[in-house]
Design a protein around this motif. Structure first.
Motif, PDB file in Angstrom:
ATOM      1  N   CYS A 171      35.608  58.145  34.144  1.00 58.80           N
ATOM      2  CA  CYS A 171      34.325  57.872  34.796  1.00 58.80           C
ATOM      3  C   CYS A 171      34.346  56.435  35.327  1.00 58.80           C
ATOM      4  O   CYS A 171      35.297  55.696  35.098  1.00 58.80           O
ATOM      5  CB  CYS A 171      33.138  58.134  33.864  1.00 58.80           C
ATOM      6  SG  CYS A 171      33.193  57.284  32.301  1.00 58.80           S
ATOM      7  N   LYS A 172      33.294  56.058  36.043  1.00 59.36           N
ATOM      8  CA  LYS A 172      33.263  54.759  36.723  1.00 59.36           C
ATOM      9  C   LYS A 172      33.324  53.582  35.741  1.00 59.36           C
ATOM     10  O   LYS A 172      32.552  53.513  34.797  1.00 59.36           O
ATOM     11  CB  LYS A 172      32.003  54.656  37.573  1.00 59.36           C
ATOM     12  CG  LYS A 172      31.954  53.396  38.389  1.00 59.36           C
ATOM     13  CD  LYS A 172      30.851  53.428  39.396  1.00 59.36           C
ATOM     14  CE  LYS A 172      30.888  52.158  40.203  1.00 59.36           C
ATOM     15  NZ  LYS A 172      30.701  52.381  41.599  1.00 59.36           N
ATOM     16  N   ASP A 191      27.358  57.844  34.660  1.00 58.56           N
ATOM     17  CA  ASP A 191      28.614  58.551  34.913  1.00 58.56           C
ATOM     18  C   ASP A 191      29.188  59.137  33.624  1.00 58.56           C
ATOM     19  O   ASP A 191      29.721  60.246  33.616  1.00 58.56           O
ATOM     20  CB  ASP A 191      29.641  57.616  35.550  1.00 58.56           C
ATOM     21  CG  ASP A 191      29.307  57.261  36.997  1.00 58.56           C
ATOM     22  OD1 ASP A 191      28.485  57.979  37.611  1.00 58.56           O
ATOM     23  OD2 ASP A 191      29.864  56.281  37.495  1.00 58.56           O
ATOM     24  N   VAL A 196      31.234  50.418  31.493  1.00 54.76           N
ATOM     25  CA  VAL A 196      31.195  51.792  31.978  1.00 54.76           C
ATOM     26  C   VAL A 196      29.744  52.127  32.309  1.00 54.76           C
ATOM     27  O   VAL A 196      28.835  51.859  31.515  1.00 54.76           O
ATOM     28  CB  VAL A 196      31.756  52.762  30.920  1.00 54.76           C
ATOM     29  CG1 VAL A 196      31.600  54.202  31.360  1.00 54.76           C
ATOM     30  CG2 VAL A 196      33.219  52.438  30.634  1.00 54.76           C
ATOM     31  N   TYR A 206      35.353  45.043  30.639  1.00 51.26           N
ATOM     32  CA  TYR A 206      35.119  46.316  31.327  1.00 51.26           C
ATOM     33  C   TYR A 206      33.756  46.833  30.904  1.00 51.26           C
ATOM     34  O   TYR A 206      33.384  46.743  29.745  1.00 51.26           O
ATOM     35  CB  TYR A 206      36.167  47.358  30.915  1.00 51.26           C
ATOM     36  CG  TYR A 206      37.553  47.090  31.418  1.00 51.26           C
ATOM     37  CD1 TYR A 206      37.915  47.411  32.726  1.00 51.26           C
ATOM     38  CD2 TYR A 206      38.521  46.556  30.582  1.00 51.26           C
ATOM     39  CE1 TYR A 206      39.200  47.189  33.188  1.00 51.26           C
ATOM     40  CE2 TYR A 206      39.811  46.339  31.032  1.00 51.26           C
ATOM     41  CZ  TYR A 206      40.145  46.657  32.336  1.00 51.26           C
ATOM     42  OH  TYR A 206      41.422  46.443  32.791  1.00 51.26           O
ATOM     43  N   LEU A 242      33.470  49.303  35.639  1.00 47.22           N
ATOM     44  CA  LEU A 242      33.276  48.046  36.360  1.00 47.22           C
ATOM     45  C   LEU A 242      34.073  46.960  35.647  1.00 47.22           C
ATOM     46  O   LEU A 242      34.015  46.859  34.425  1.00 47.22           O
ATOM     47  CB  LEU A 242      31.800  47.668  36.382  1.00 47.22           C
ATOM     48  CG  LEU A 242      30.833  48.717  36.921  1.00 47.22           C
ATOM     49  CD1 LEU A 242      29.402  48.264  36.689  1.00 47.22           C
ATOM     50  CD2 LEU A 242      31.103  48.980  38.387  1.00 47.22           C
TER      51      LEU A 242
END
Length: 76
Positions: A52-53, A67, A63, A61, A55
């Motif tokens: 899933c997406k 998503d 998420v 990171y 960033l």
């Protein structure tokens, strides 16, 4: 993700825990929700193959929870 009985760490997350997540979560929380180990989750994120997406914010990171919930079939 392997649960460690001695530390009280459980596998996965309950539906209630998932629905209570903020707009974005750290990769460790997302890994837990997906049942991924820490190393595998970070490896997938670094390769751009996380399910899933994700960033990238500096060294961290994040998420997108929408998503993640969609992937798990819990989208509103």
């Amino acid at each position: 993700m392997r649960g460690d009985v001695t530390s009280g760490q459980s596998k996965g997350m309950s539906r209630e825990e998932l629905l209570a997540l903020p707009v974005a979560v750290d990769l460790d929380t997302s890994n837990r929700a997906l049942g991924l180990g820490r190393s595998k989750g970070y490896e997938l994120a670094k390769r751009g193959a996380y399910p899933c997406k994700v960033l990238r914010l500096g060294n961290a990171y994040r998420v997108v929870t929408a998503d993640l919930l969609n992937l798990l079939g819990l989208a509103a």
